[in-house]
Design an enzyme around this catalytic site. Structure first.
Site, PDB file in Angstrom:
ATOM      1  N   ASP A   1     -10.405  -7.434  -9.795  1.00  0.00           N
ATOM      2  CA  ASP A   1     -10.559  -7.215  -8.352  1.00  0.00           C
ATOM      3  C   ASP A   1     -10.424  -8.564  -7.658  1.00  0.00           C
ATOM      4  OD1 ASP A   1     -11.479  -6.827  -5.770  1.00  0.00           O
ATOM      5  OD2 ASP A   1     -13.192  -5.616  -6.379  1.00  0.00           O
ATOM      6  N   ILE A   2      -9.445  -8.686  -6.780  1.00  0.00           N
ATOM      7  CA  ILE A   2      -9.162  -9.986  -6.159  1.00  0.00           C
ATOM      8  C   ILE A   2     -10.323 -10.474  -5.286  1.00  0.00           C
ATOM      9  CG2 ILE A   2      -7.995  -9.201  -4.048  1.00  0.00           C
ATOM     10  CD1 ILE A   2      -5.832 -11.387  -4.741  1.00  0.00           C
TER      11      ILE A   2
ATOM     12  N   ASN B   1      -0.695  -5.574   6.880  1.00  0.00           N
ATOM     13  CA  ASN B   1       0.394  -4.957   7.657  1.00  0.00           C
ATOM     14  C   ASN B   1       0.678  -5.828   8.874  1.00  0.00           C
ATOM     15  OD1 ASN B   1      -1.482  -3.995   9.833  1.00  0.00           O
ATOM     16  ND2 ASN B   1      -2.267  -2.765   8.123  1.00  0.00           N
TER      17      ASN B   1
ATOM     18  N   GLY C   1      -6.034   0.147   0.237  1.00  0.00           N
ATOM     19  CA  GLY C   1      -5.633  -0.755  -0.843  1.00  0.00           C
ATOM     20  C   GLY C   1      -6.396  -2.063  -0.854  1.00  0.00           C
TER      21      GLY C   1
ATOM     22  N   ASP D   1      -6.085  -4.580   1.108  1.00  0.00           N
ATOM     23  CA  ASP D   1      -6.456  -4.957   2.484  1.00  0.00           C
ATOM     24  C   ASP D   1      -7.853  -4.399   2.821  1.00  0.00           C
ATOM     25  OD1 ASP D   1      -6.310  -5.814   5.096  1.00  0.00           O
ATOM     26  OD2 ASP D   1      -4.601  -4.564   5.664  1.00  0.00           O
TER      27      ASP D   1
ATOM     28  N   THR E   1       3.544  -3.313  -3.788  1.00  0.00           N
ATOM     29  CA  THR E   1       3.750  -2.320  -4.858  1.00  0.00           C
ATOM     30  C   THR E   1       2.778  -1.148  -4.819  1.00  0.00           C
ATOM     31  OG1 THR E   1       2.388  -3.493  -6.491  1.00  0.00           O
ATOM     32  CG2 THR E   1       4.710  -4.080  -6.393  1.00  0.00           C
ATOM     33  N   GLY E   2       1.935  -1.096  -3.789  1.00  0.00           N
ATOM     34  CA  GLY E   2       1.040   0.049  -3.622  1.00  0.00           C
ATOM     35  C   GLY E   2       1.593   0.960  -2.542  1.00  0.00           C
TER      36      GLY E   2
HETATM   37  N1  AR6 Z   1      -7.785  -6.351  -6.129  1.00  0.00           N
HETATM   38  C1  AR6 Z   1      -6.519  -6.542  -6.574  1.00  0.00           C
HETATM   39  N2  AR6 Z   1      -5.512  -5.661  -6.359  1.00  0.00           N
HETATM   40  C2  AR6 Z   1      -5.793  -4.534  -5.674  1.00  0.00           C
HETATM   41  C3  AR6 Z   1      -7.087  -4.255  -5.163  1.00  0.00           C
HETATM   42  C4  AR6 Z   1      -8.114  -5.229  -5.421  1.00  0.00           C
HETATM   43  N3  AR6 Z   1      -9.359  -5.045  -4.985  1.00  0.00           N
HETATM   44  N4  AR6 Z   1      -7.044  -3.058  -4.522  1.00  0.00           N
HETATM   45  C5  AR6 Z   1      -5.773  -2.595  -4.633  1.00  0.00           C
HETATM   46  N5  AR6 Z   1      -5.020  -3.482  -5.330  1.00  0.00           N
HETATM   47  P1  AR6 Z   1      -1.526  -2.125  -1.476  1.00  0.00           P
HETATM   48  P2  AR6 Z   1       1.022  -2.871  -0.175  1.00  0.00           P
HETATM   49  C6  AR6 Z   1      -3.592  -3.421  -5.711  1.00  0.00           C
HETATM   50  O1  AR6 Z   1      -1.275  -0.680  -1.183  1.00  0.00           O
HETATM   51  O2  AR6 Z   1       1.790  -2.011  -1.111  1.00  0.00           O
HETATM   52  C7  AR6 Z   1      -2.601  -1.380   3.296  1.00  0.00           C
HETATM   53  O3  AR6 Z   1      -3.036  -0.215   3.940  1.00  0.00           O
HETATM   54  C8  AR6 Z   1      -2.909  -2.076  -5.709  1.00  0.00           C
HETATM   55  O4  AR6 Z   1      -3.263  -1.343  -6.889  1.00  0.00           O
HETATM   56  O5  AR6 Z   1      -2.897  -2.659  -1.248  1.00  0.00           O
HETATM   57  O6  AR6 Z   1       1.541  -4.246   0.128  1.00  0.00           O
HETATM   58  C9  AR6 Z   1      -2.189  -2.465   4.285  1.00  0.00           C
HETATM   59  O7  AR6 Z   1      -2.948  -2.443   5.461  1.00  0.00           O
HETATM   60  C10 AR6 Z   1      -1.442  -2.497  -5.721  1.00  0.00           C
HETATM   61  O8  AR6 Z   1      -1.051  -2.847  -7.050  1.00  0.00           O
HETATM   62  O9  AR6 Z   1      -0.513  -3.099  -0.624  1.00  0.00           O
HETATM   63  C11 AR6 Z   1      -0.740  -2.145   4.531  1.00  0.00           C
HETATM   64  O10 AR6 Z   1      -0.605  -1.175   5.558  1.00  0.00           O
HETATM   65  C12 AR6 Z   1      -1.453  -3.797  -4.894  1.00  0.00           C
HETATM   66  O11 AR6 Z   1      -2.837  -4.152  -4.766  1.00  0.00           O
HETATM   67  C13 AR6 Z   1      -0.262  -1.584   3.217  1.00  0.00           C
HETATM   68  O12 AR6 Z   1      -1.430  -1.076   2.553  1.00  0.00           O
HETATM   69  C14 AR6 Z   1      -0.843  -3.644  -3.514  1.00  0.00           C
HETATM   70  O13 AR6 Z   1      -1.107  -2.353  -2.989  1.00  0.00           O
HETATM   71  C15 AR6 Z   1       0.348  -2.645   2.317  1.00  0.00           C
HETATM   72  O14 AR6 Z   1       0.892  -2.050   1.176  1.00  0.00           O
END
Ligand code: AR6
Length: 178
Positions: A16-17, A30, A38, A40, A124-125
């Site tokens: 967990d970051i 965003n 996610g 964020d 990638t999420g």
């Molecule tokens: N620690 C590390 N990695 C994480 C954590 C954590 N606590 N939680 C999730 N991830 P995403 P995006 C991973 O969707 O694709 C948001 O709503 C997750 O499993 O967080 O860039 C923003 O506001 C995935 O591998 O980011 C934007 O609107 C990675 O983080 C949008 O999502 C990125 O997934 C950005 O989408």
């Protein structure tokens, strides 16, 4: 897994970051810096309202660029918010925008004398970037940046799932054997 390149080290880990004890963590935000799900959502929950207060003042962040705020209640001093591309088909400029998100985060980190920084897997999420392609862009960008003038010593990738960790591990091995 640790890989040394020039004067810096790339560290891959699963976790967990928000728990990382580093100078700066990077948020996959965003364009409106409005918060969301996610990573964020996790960063704003763990860091508290001071981060959103600064995000509101900053107002926004075009795709591929980065801004910096306090780390609030996090162990990290700073959060660097960057915005990766929403993946469409791979031919709408996504690779360049994703690379820029990493490079501009690293430049901003250097400007604030950050020595240790942790990245999530940007785009990638929710934004749907294919993991293998994104891992290659992320790790190549960091590898190239380390070869320039930088004072950053440790760059962590904190991958949330074991699958993500495996893909990053294989990709880094592949890039290092080239
Ligand atoms: N620690 C590390 N990695 C994480 C954590 C954590 N606590 N939680 C999730 N991830 P995403 P995006 C991973 O969707 O694709 C948001 O709503 C997750 O499993 O967080 O860039 C923003 O506001 C995935 O591998 O980011 C934007 O609107 C990675 O983080 C949008 O999502 C990125 O997934 C950005 O989408």
């Amino acid at each position: 897994m640790e890989t040394r390149i020039h004067n810096a080290t790339i560290v891959l880990s699963q976790g967990d970051i928000t728990e990382q004890d580093v100078d700066a963590i990077v948020n996959a935000a965003n364009k409106r810096l409005a918060g969301g799900g996610g990573v964020d959502g996790a960063i704003h929950r763990a860091g508290g309202p001071a981060i959103m207060e600064e995000c509101r003042k900053i107002g926004g962040c075009p795709t591929g660029t980065a801004v910096i705020t306090t780390g609030g209640n996090l162990p990290a001093n700073y959060v660097i918010h960057t915005v990766g591309p929403v993946y469409r088909n791979g031919t709408s400029g996504e690779p360049e925008l994703l690379k820029n998100a990493y490079l501009n985060s690293l430049k901003l980190a250097d400007q604030h004398n950050v020595k240790t920084i942790a990245f999530p897997s940007i785009s990638t999420g929710a934004y749907g970037y294919p993991l293998k392609d994104a891992a290659k862009i992320a790790l190549s960008a960091v590898k190239d940046y380390i070869k320039t003038e930088t004072n950053i010593k440790k760059i962590y990738f904190v991958l949330f799932s074991s699958r993500d960790f495996e893909v990053y591990r294989e990709t880094l091995s592949m890039l290092m054997s080239k």
